[in-house]
Design a protein around this motif. Structure first.
Motif, PDB file in Angstrom:
ATOM      1  N   ALA A 118      41.614 -33.012  75.768  1.00 39.98           N
ATOM      2  CA  ALA A 118      41.097 -32.210  76.882  1.00 39.98           C
ATOM      3  C   ALA A 118      39.953 -32.938  77.574  1.00 39.98           C
ATOM      4  O   ALA A 118      39.072 -33.496  76.921  1.00 39.98           O
ATOM      5  CB  ALA A 118      40.629 -30.848  76.384  1.00 39.98           C
ATOM      6  N   GLY A 119      40.011 -32.940  78.895  1.00 44.12           N
ATOM      7  CA  GLY A 119      38.980 -33.595  79.685  1.00 44.12           C
ATOM      8  C   GLY A 119      39.218 -35.077  79.913  1.00 44.12           C
ATOM      9  O   GLY A 119      38.534 -35.695  80.710  1.00 44.12           O
ATOM     10  N   ARG A 120      40.204 -35.652  79.226  1.00 45.20           N
ATOM     11  CA  ARG A 120      40.502 -37.086  79.372  1.00 45.20           C
ATOM     12  C   ARG A 120      41.895 -37.304  79.964  1.00 45.20           C
ATOM     13  O   ARG A 120      42.371 -38.425  80.037  1.00 45.20           O
ATOM     14  CB  ARG A 120      40.427 -37.769  78.004  1.00 45.20           C
ATOM     15  N   ILE A 121      42.569 -36.213  80.337  1.00 43.82           N
ATOM     16  CA  ILE A 121      43.950 -36.320  80.803  1.00 43.82           C
ATOM     17  C   ILE A 121      44.098 -35.753  82.221  1.00 43.82           C
ATOM     18  O   ILE A 121      45.078 -35.108  82.552  1.00 43.82           O
ATOM     19  CB  ILE A 121      44.928 -35.637  79.806  1.00 43.82           C
ATOM     20  N   GLY A 122      43.119 -36.065  83.049  1.00 39.98           N
ATOM     21  CA  GLY A 122      43.113 -35.560  84.413  1.00 39.98           C
ATOM     22  C   GLY A 122      44.063 -36.283  85.357  1.00 39.98           C
ATOM     23  O   GLY A 122      44.446 -35.741  86.382  1.00 39.98           O
ATOM     24  N   ASP A 123      44.447 -37.504  85.017  1.00 42.39           N
ATOM     25  CA  ASP A 123      45.413 -38.223  85.856  1.00 42.39           C
ATOM     26  C   ASP A 123      46.761 -38.230  85.125  1.00 42.39           C
ATOM     27  O   ASP A 123      46.821 -38.105  83.901  1.00 42.39           O
ATOM     28  CB  ASP A 123      44.933 -39.648  86.146  1.00 42.39           C
ATOM     29  N   LEU A 124      47.834 -38.360  85.874  1.00 48.98           N
ATOM     30  CA  LEU A 124      49.173 -38.267  85.291  1.00 48.98           C
ATOM     31  C   LEU A 124      49.456 -39.326  84.230  1.00 48.98           C
ATOM     32  O   LEU A 124      49.963 -38.984  83.153  1.00 48.98           O
ATOM     33  CB  LEU A 124      50.251 -38.287  86.385  1.00 48.98           C
ATOM     34  N   PRO A 125      49.144 -40.608  84.453  1.00 49.54           N
ATOM     35  CA  PRO A 125      49.417 -41.582  83.393  1.00 49.54           C
ATOM     36  C   PRO A 125      48.711 -41.258  82.070  1.00 49.54           C
ATOM     37  O   PRO A 125      49.312 -41.344  81.007  1.00 49.54           O
ATOM     38  CB  PRO A 125      48.925 -42.909  83.981  1.00 49.54           C
ATOM     39  N   SER A 126      47.456 -40.851  82.133  1.00 52.22           N
ATOM     40  CA  SER A 126      46.734 -40.518  80.904  1.00 52.22           C
ATOM     41  C   SER A 126      47.299 -39.265  80.254  1.00 52.22           C
ATOM     42  O   SER A 126      47.418 -39.187  79.032  1.00 52.22           O
ATOM     43  CB  SER A 126      45.245 -40.355  81.186  1.00 52.22           C
ATOM     44  N   ALA A 127      47.666 -38.278  81.070  1.00 53.43           N
ATOM     45  CA  ALA A 127      48.265 -37.051  80.530  1.00 53.43           C
ATOM     46  C   ALA A 127      49.574 -37.373  79.814  1.00 53.43           C
ATOM     47  O   ALA A 127      49.830 -36.871  78.711  1.00 53.43           O
ATOM     48  CB  ALA A 127      48.499 -36.041  81.650  1.00 53.43           C
ATOM     49  N   TYR A 128      50.384 -38.236  80.410  1.00 51.73           N
ATOM     50  CA  TYR A 128      51.641 -38.576  79.756  1.00 51.73           C
ATOM     51  C   TYR A 128      51.410 -39.405  78.496  1.00 51.73           C
ATOM     52  O   TYR A 128      52.133 -39.262  77.507  1.00 51.73           O
ATOM     53  CB  TYR A 128      52.602 -39.284  80.710  1.00 51.73           C
ATOM     54  N   MET A 129      50.400 -40.249  78.501  1.00 50.88           N
ATOM     55  CA  MET A 129      50.106 -41.028  77.294  1.00 50.88           C
ATOM     56  C   MET A 129      49.733 -40.113  76.136  1.00 50.88           C
ATOM     57  O   MET A 129      50.049 -40.411  74.981  1.00 50.88           O
ATOM     58  CB  MET A 129      48.977 -42.023  77.538  1.00 50.88           C
ATOM     59  N   ALA A 130      49.078 -38.990  76.405  1.00 50.49           N
ATOM     60  CA  ALA A 130      48.727 -38.053  75.340  1.00 50.49           C
ATOM     61  C   ALA A 130      49.978 -37.583  74.610  1.00 50.49           C
ATOM     62  O   ALA A 130      49.944 -37.319  73.414  1.00 50.49           O
ATOM     63  CB  ALA A 130      47.957 -36.861  75.909  1.00 50.49           C
ATOM     64  N   VAL A 131      51.103 -37.551  75.312  1.00 44.48           N
ATOM     65  CA  VAL A 131      52.382 -37.140  74.720  1.00 44.48           C
ATOM     66  C   VAL A 131      53.109 -38.336  74.107  1.00 44.48           C
ATOM     67  O   VAL A 131      53.552 -38.281  72.966  1.00 44.48           O
ATOM     68  CB  VAL A 131      53.269 -36.457  75.784  1.00 44.48           C
ATOM     69  N   LEU A 132      53.213 -39.411  74.850  1.00 40.41           N
ATOM     70  CA  LEU A 132      54.025 -40.546  74.422  1.00 40.41           C
ATOM     71  C   LEU A 132      53.317 -41.486  73.453  1.00 40.41           C
ATOM     72  O   LEU A 132      53.894 -41.925  72.447  1.00 40.41           O
ATOM     73  CB  LEU A 132      54.477 -41.350  75.640  1.00 40.41           C
ATOM     74  N   TYR A 133      52.062 -41.832  73.759  1.00 45.66           N
ATOM     75  CA  TYR A 133      51.354 -42.871  73.009  1.00 45.66           C
ATOM     76  C   TYR A 133      49.856 -42.598  73.113  1.00 45.66           C
ATOM     77  O   TYR A 133      49.152 -43.223  73.919  1.00 45.66           O
ATOM     78  CB  TYR A 133      51.712 -44.235  73.616  1.00 45.66           C
ATOM     79  N   PRO A 134      49.355 -41.641  72.330  1.00 46.10           N
ATOM     80  CA  PRO A 134      47.974 -41.177  72.486  1.00 46.10           C
ATOM     81  C   PRO A 134      46.901 -42.259  72.471  1.00 46.10           C
ATOM     82  O   PRO A 134      45.873 -42.102  73.134  1.00 46.10           O
ATOM     83  CB  PRO A 134      47.796 -40.208  71.315  1.00 46.10           C
ATOM     84  N   ARG A 135      47.121 -43.362  71.775  1.00 45.17           N
ATOM     85  CA  ARG A 135      46.106 -44.427  71.762  1.00 45.17           C
ATOM     86  C   ARG A 135      45.884 -45.038  73.136  1.00 45.17           C
ATOM     87  O   ARG A 135      44.894 -45.723  73.367  1.00 45.17           O
ATOM     88  CB  ARG A 135      46.483 -45.514  70.766  1.00 45.17           C
ATOM     89  N   ALA A 136      46.801 -44.804  74.073  1.00 46.53           N
ATOM     90  CA  ALA A 136      46.685 -45.403  75.407  1.00 46.53           C
ATOM     91  C   ALA A 136      46.089 -44.453  76.448  1.00 46.53           C
ATOM     92  O   ALA A 136      45.994 -44.829  77.613  1.00 46.53           O
ATOM     93  CB  ALA A 136      48.062 -45.880  75.876  1.00 46.53           C
ATOM     94  N   VAL A 137      45.662 -43.275  76.049  1.00 48.84           N
ATOM     95  CA  VAL A 137      45.097 -42.321  77.015  1.00 48.84           C
ATOM     96  C   VAL A 137      44.008 -42.975  77.858  1.00 48.84           C
ATOM     97  O   VAL A 137      44.000 -42.845  79.075  1.00 48.84           O
ATOM     98  CB  VAL A 137      44.569 -41.048  76.305  1.00 48.84           C
ATOM     99  N   ASP A 138      43.102 -43.671  77.230  1.00 52.02           N
ATOM    100  CA  ASP A 138      41.959 -44.266  77.936  1.00 52.02           C
ATOM    101  C   ASP A 138      42.161 -45.732  78.314  1.00 52.02           C
ATOM    102  O   ASP A 138      41.229 -46.393  78.757  1.00 52.02           O
ATOM    103  CB  ASP A 138      40.700 -44.142  77.070  1.00 52.02           C
ATOM    104  N   LYS A 139      43.370 -46.241  78.166  1.00 53.08           N
ATOM    105  CA  LYS A 139      43.650 -47.658  78.452  1.00 53.08           C
ATOM    106  C   LYS A 139      44.004 -47.856  79.931  1.00 53.08           C
ATOM    107  O   LYS A 139      44.431 -46.924  80.617  1.00 53.08           O
ATOM    108  CB  LYS A 139      44.815 -48.159  77.593  1.00 53.08           C
ATOM    109  N   PRO A 140      43.874 -49.091  80.427  1.00 60.36           N
ATOM    110  CA  PRO A 140      44.256 -49.385  81.821  1.00 60.36           C
ATOM    111  C   PRO A 140      45.772 -49.313  82.013  1.00 60.36           C
ATOM    112  O   PRO A 140      46.538 -49.338  81.045  1.00 60.36           O
ATOM    113  CB  PRO A 140      43.732 -50.805  82.036  1.00 60.36           C
ATOM    114  N   SER A 141      46.202 -49.273  83.253  1.00 51.10           N
ATOM    115  CA  SER A 141      47.624 -49.098  83.570  1.00 51.10           C
ATOM    116  C   SER A 141      48.510 -50.231  83.065  1.00 51.10           C
ATOM    117  O   SER A 141      49.680 -50.029  82.773  1.00 51.10           O
ATOM    118  CB  SER A 141      47.822 -48.921  85.075  1.00 51.10           C
TER     119      SER A 141
END
Length: 190
Positions: A118-141
Motif C-alpha cells: 500500500a502506498g507504493r503501487i500508485g502506478d500501473l507497472p508497480s501495481a502489477y509487480m505486486a502481483v507478478l514479482y513483488p521484489r520489482a515493485v520499487d525497481k525501474p522499468s
C-alpha cells in the motif's frame, strides 16, 4: 492555545473513499455493482488507482473476473490475481478455497495480499509487480524479471514483448496497460 495533538493511527488512515455511486471504472460494465464498489474501496485503502486493479484482474483472469480461473501454464495459480498455492497458504487459505469463493469475497484476499505494498503501487507497472514479482515493485522499468532458461521465464514467456529472452518490468506491464486501455472503452467502462 496549542492545537490538539493528532494520533499517529489517525494520520496513517487514508481519507474517506470517494463515493462509488456513479463512478465509472475500467471493466466496470463486466462486473456486478457490488464488486465495482468493493474494488473502488479496496483500491482506495491500498492507495492505488481502481482502474489499475481492474486491469490487473482482467489480465490475470483472461477478462472473465472469475475467482475460480486457473493458470493455463500449469503453475497452480488460481483466482482474480492468480494466487499461487504457497501464497494462498500464507494468507490462511488454499487455492481450492479461493476458487470456491465469490469474486466479491475473494477481493478480501486480494486486499490482504496487496496490503504490504500500500502506498507504493500508485502506478500501473508497480501495481502489477505486486502481483507478478513483488521484489520489482520499487525497481525501474528496465529491471529484468525473468531470463530465458528459467522456469519462471517459461511460465511467463508470453510477456517477452521483443523476444530477446528476458522479461522486463516494462514488458510485463505492457500487456496489463493494453487491458487498461481496452477496459476504458465504451461498453466496458462502467
Amino acid at each position: 492555545m496549542p492545537a490538539p495533538e493528532r494520533s499517529r493511527t489517525a494520520d496513517a488512515q487514508p481519507p474517506s473513499p470517494p463515493p462509488a455511486q456513479g463512478r465509472r471504472i475500467a471493466w466496470g460494465a463486466r462486473v456486478s455493482p457490488g464488486f465495482k464498489r468493493k474494488t473502488i474501496a479496496v483500491a482506495h485503502r491500498l492507495r492505488m488507482d481502481p482502474d489499475h486493479l481492474m486491469a490487473i484482474m482482467a489480465f490475470e483472469t483472461g477478462r472473465s473476473f472469475d475467482p475460480a480461473v486457473t493458470n493455463l501454464a500449469g503453475s497452480g495459480a488460481t483466482g482474480l490475481i492468480q494466487f499461487m498455492p504457497a501464497t494462498a497458504r500464507a494468507l490462511g487459505t488454499t487455492t481450492a478455497a479461493l476458487a470456491g469463493m465469490t469474486a466479491l469475497d475473494q477481493l478480501d484476499y486480494v486486499e490482504k495480499y496487496l496490503a504490504p505494498h500500500a502506498g507504493r503501487i500508485g502506478d500501473l507497472p508497480s501495481a502489477y509487480m505486486a502481483v507478478l514479482y513483488p521484489r520489482a515493485v520499487d525497481k525501474p522499468s528496465g529491471f529484468v524479471l525473468f531470463r530465458k532458461g528459467s522456469k519462471a521465464y517459461k511460465l511467463n514467456r508470453g510477456l517477452d514483448v521483443n523476444s530477446n529472452g528476458q522479461v522486463t518490468k516494462a514488458e510485463a506491464a505492457a500487456k496489463v496497460s493494453a487491458l487498461l486501455e481496452e477496459g476504458l472503452r465504451p461498453g466496458l467502462i462502467g
